[in-house]
Design a protein around this motif. Structure first.
Motif, PDB file in Angstrom:
ATOM      1  N   UNK A  73       0.876  -1.169   0.000  1.00  0.00           N
ATOM      2  CA  UNK A  73       0.000   0.000   0.000  1.00  0.00           C
ATOM      3  C   UNK A  73       0.917   1.223   0.000  1.00  0.00           C
ATOM      4  N   UNK A  74       1.125   1.813  -1.164  1.00  0.00           N
ATOM      5  CA  UNK A  74       2.107   2.893  -1.289  1.00  0.00           C
ATOM      6  C   UNK A  74       1.696   4.143  -0.526  1.00  0.00           C
ATOM      7  N   UNK A  90       6.818  15.192  -7.019  1.00  0.00           N
ATOM      8  CA  UNK A  90       7.650  15.274  -5.812  1.00  0.00           C
ATOM      9  C   UNK A  90       7.116  16.348  -4.877  1.00  0.00           C
ATOM     10  N   UNK A  91       6.776  17.483  -5.437  1.00  0.00           N
ATOM     11  CA  UNK A  91       6.231  18.574  -4.629  1.00  0.00           C
ATOM     12  C   UNK A  91       4.949  18.135  -3.916  1.00  0.00           C
ATOM     13  N   UNK A 123      -2.162  12.765  -9.900  1.00  0.00           N
ATOM     14  CA  UNK A 123      -0.730  13.032  -9.851  1.00  0.00           C
ATOM     15  C   UNK A 123      -0.086  12.311  -8.662  1.00  0.00           C
ATOM     16  N   UNK A 124      -0.808  12.256  -7.543  1.00  0.00           N
ATOM     17  CA  UNK A 124      -0.310  11.559  -6.358  1.00  0.00           C
ATOM     18  C   UNK A 124      -0.191  10.058  -6.639  1.00  0.00           C
ATOM     19  N   UNK A 125      -1.155   9.503  -7.383  1.00  0.00           N
ATOM     20  CA  UNK A 125      -1.078   8.092  -7.755  1.00  0.00           C
ATOM     21  C   UNK A 125       0.118   7.828  -8.668  1.00  0.00           C
ATOM     22  N   UNK A 126       0.415   8.781  -9.536  1.00  0.00           N
ATOM     23  CA  UNK A 126       1.599   8.659 -10.391  1.00  0.00           C
ATOM     24  C   UNK A 126       2.857   8.614  -9.531  1.00  0.00           C
ATOM     25  N   UNK A 180       5.508   5.561  -9.072  1.00  0.00           N
ATOM     26  CA  UNK A 180       6.934   5.758  -9.342  1.00  0.00           C
ATOM     27  C   UNK A 180       7.767   5.235  -8.179  1.00  0.00           C
ATOM     28  N   UNK A 181       7.403   5.643  -6.954  1.00  0.00           N
ATOM     29  CA  UNK A 181       8.150   5.209  -5.773  1.00  0.00           C
ATOM     30  C   UNK A 181       8.013   3.693  -5.604  1.00  0.00           C
ATOM     31  N   UNK A 182       6.814   3.166  -5.845  1.00  0.00           N
ATOM     32  CA  UNK A 182       6.622   1.722  -5.771  1.00  0.00           C
ATOM     33  C   UNK A 182       7.477   0.987  -6.787  1.00  0.00           C
ATOM     34  N   UNK A 183       7.594   1.538  -7.980  1.00  0.00           N
ATOM     35  CA  UNK A 183       8.447   0.952  -9.010  1.00  0.00           C
ATOM     36  C   UNK A 183       9.916   0.979  -8.622  1.00  0.00           C
ATOM     37  N   UNK A 184      10.351   2.076  -8.034  1.00  0.00           N
ATOM     38  CA  UNK A 184      11.746   2.169  -7.568  1.00  0.00           C
ATOM     39  C   UNK A 184      12.024   1.112  -6.502  1.00  0.00           C
ATOM     40  N   UNK A 185      11.101   0.968  -5.565  1.00  0.00           N
ATOM     41  CA  UNK A 185      11.274  -0.032  -4.506  1.00  0.00           C
ATOM     42  C   UNK A 185      11.251  -1.445  -5.084  1.00  0.00           C
ATOM     43  N   UNK A 186      10.422  -1.667  -6.092  1.00  0.00           N
ATOM     44  CA  UNK A 186      10.371  -2.984  -6.730  1.00  0.00           C
ATOM     45  C   UNK A 186      11.680  -3.277  -7.460  1.00  0.00           C
ATOM     46  N   UNK A 187      12.258  -2.267  -8.095  1.00  0.00           N
ATOM     47  CA  UNK A 187      13.532  -2.453  -8.799  1.00  0.00           C
ATOM     48  C   UNK A 187      14.667  -2.767  -7.824  1.00  0.00           C
TER      49      UNK A 187
END
Length: 120
Positions: free
Chosen positions: A3-4, A67-68, A97-100, A104-111
């Motif tokens: 749950x991001x 990010x902002x 935009x928050x879901x985007x 993104x953060x979820x994708x980084x953590x998955x990588x």
């Protein structure tokens, strides 16, 4: 699947608690010796916080608007509706935009393919 929103909420509490301390990650274990400022929300561990912080830094590089939003909402506690009012757009737009940003953060953590302490 994480749950991001919860991950970023815990990161926000962690980042507020660690703001201005200036300790290196080695000394982060001594954080529990300092008096806690209770915000009523649960923070993530230092290891998780540092990993998420790195992903947030990548978010700044590639998606500065998102990010902002993450900083305003999760770190400073500003509501989605208040952010939308300030940007003169609908709160649905800000939520997308928050879901985007969450994706993104979820994708980084998955990588990174690491097990986070909050997953346990």
């Amino acid at each position: 699947m994480r749950d991001m929103y919860e991950v970023l909420s815990r990161w926000g509490v962690w980042a507020r608690d660690n703001k201005g301390v200036g300790y290196s990650s080695i000394a982060a274990g001594f954080k529990r010796l300092m008096p806690q400022q209770s915000s009523g929300k649960q923070a993530c561990s230092d290891n998780d916080g540092l990993m998420i912080d790195g992903c947030i830094a990548k978010l700044l590089k590639f998606k500065p608007e998102e990010h902002e939003l993450v900083m305003r909402h999760h770190l400073y506690g500003q509501s989605i509706r208040s952010i939308a009012r300030g940007r003169k757009c609908s709160d649905g737009t800000v939520r997308k935009m928050m879901q985007t940003a969450e994706g993104f953060v979820g994708g980084c953590l998955a990588m990174l393919d690491v097990k986070m302490d909050m997953d346990i």
